[in-house]
Design an enzyme around this catalytic site. Structure first.
Site, short mmCIF file in Angstrom:
data_model
loop_
_atom_site.label_atom_id
_atom_site.label_comp_id
_atom_site.label_asym_id
_atom_site.label_seq_id
_atom_site.Cartn_x
_atom_site.Cartn_y
_atom_site.Cartn_z
CG HIS A 136 -0.41 -0.05 2.45
ND1 HIS A 136 -0.43 -0.90 3.17
CD2 HIS A 136 -0.01 1.31 3.44
CE1 HIS A 136 0.39 -0.48 4.57
NE2 HIS A 136 0.42 0.74 4.35
CG ASP A 166 -0.17 -4.29 2.87
OD1 ASP A 166 0.22 -3.74 1.87
OD2 ASP A 166 -0.42 -3.55 3.95
CB SER A 274 3.09 1.77 6.39
OG SER A 274 2.22 1.65 7.12
#
Length: 330
Positions: A136, A166, A274
């Site tokens: 993402h 992911d 992230s």
């Protein structure tokens, strides 16, 4: 008949306090009649030997064994016979040592898309510039730039992605001699283990936080859609939507989504973390940070860590590397 009765000298005059007046007036002890008696006299009396033995036992029980043994063996005066006790932090295995060892392997990622710019982090896994991050972070990116720990900026290309997990693999162009992180074993993690997180929250490159493993095998759901996986807010920091415990956070995850088992940690994570590293105290990567619970609750778009972060286990990453290197499901 001659009187041969022996004549004795008269007794000394009585002096009741004479023996206290001068110590030299005390009569000397006679020499021993036999050498054996002299040998016996040189031995330490048994009560003294018993006291010495008790002192040794007490010192060992109290943790002073090294000092006492060194003293008894002549090692208490700067010789190598004494072994000093060192604590863990003195050996350089604390958070600062982990951060110093692993920070050169963490990069900041800026992915430009048609809707704006996504900022995240990544982990260098090979010296020639392979970088693992979240899907993402780079979903729908036209160009990807990475900033190394020394401040230099490089262009990277997307090698492969796996939206189901992911994960994404990048390759820094023209890179060589980079410091690769060591991948650990997330299967050996236990709740309560101390961990360190390194990433670029809010664009603050090389930010270090620490905490513990709060839980294992948490079900986290993220979007697989490119236009939802990189949600933006004012200022350029991404709000990456995810679901946990039946609620949605950081926006709508949409209809196309995937669920994975995550490591839960209370190490502070914020937008920009992230794709960064979750590290054990041996300096090994044990997770890729992927999602954070926002400060304002399920419907909030306010950034801020409340000690609820999630990371993809590194064993999942290792099992997926071959697929990513061959292009994944991009």
């Amino acid at each position: 008949m001659t009187d041969e009765t022996p004549q004795y000298p008269p007794p000394p005059a009585y002096a009741p306090h004479a023996r206290y007046a001068h110590f030299e007036e005390l009569p000397a002890q006679p020499a021993p009649a036999h050498p054996e008696q002299s040998h016996r006299r040189r031995r330490a009396p048994r009560p003294v030997a018993l006291v010495a033995a008790c002192a040794l036992v007490s010192a060992l029980a109290g943790g002073g064994a090294a000092a006492l043994v060194g003293e008894l063996t002549g090692g208490g005066h700067g010789t190598s016979a004494s072994t000093p006790v060192q604590n863990v932090s003195a050996k350089g295995t604390g958070v600062s040592a982990v951060a110093g060892a692993v920070s050169p392997s963490i990069v900041e990622i800026k992915a430009a898309t048609y809707s704006g710019q996504s900022t995240g982090s990544g982990v260098i896994i090979t010296g020639d510039g392979e970088v693992v991050t979240n899907n993402h972070v780079i979903a729908g990116a036209d160009t990807v730039k990475v900033t190394l720990s020394d401040g230099s900026s490089k262009t990277a290309k997307v090698v492969g992605t796996d939206a189901d997990k992911d994960l994404a693999l990048l390759k820094i162009q023209g890179a060589k001699g980079l410091k690769a992180a060591k991948l650990g074993d997330s299967g050996r993690l236990r709740v309560g283990d101390q961990v360190v997180a390194i990433g670029s929250p809010e664009g603050l490159t090389g930010t270090v936080t620490s905490g513990i493993v709060s839980a294992l095998n948490r079900d986290v759901t993220v979007s697989k859609e490119e236009d939802r996986g990189g949600g933006r807010r004012q200022g350029g920091s991404p709000l990456w939507p995810f679901e946990f415990g039946g609620n949605q956070y950081n926006g709508d995850t949409g209809s196309s989504k995937t669920t994975y088992k995550a490591i839960q940690t209370d190490a502070s994570l914020n937008p920009g973390n992230s794709g960064g590293a979750l590290i054990n105290m041996n300096g090994e990567i044990i997770g890729i940070n992927s999602a954070m619970y926002p400060a304002g609750g399920a419907s909030s778009e306010t950034a801020g860590s409340v000690g609820l972060g999630f990371a993809i286990p590194v064993n999942t990453v290792k099992a997926d590397l071959d697929k990513l290197r061959s292009g994944g499901n991009a």
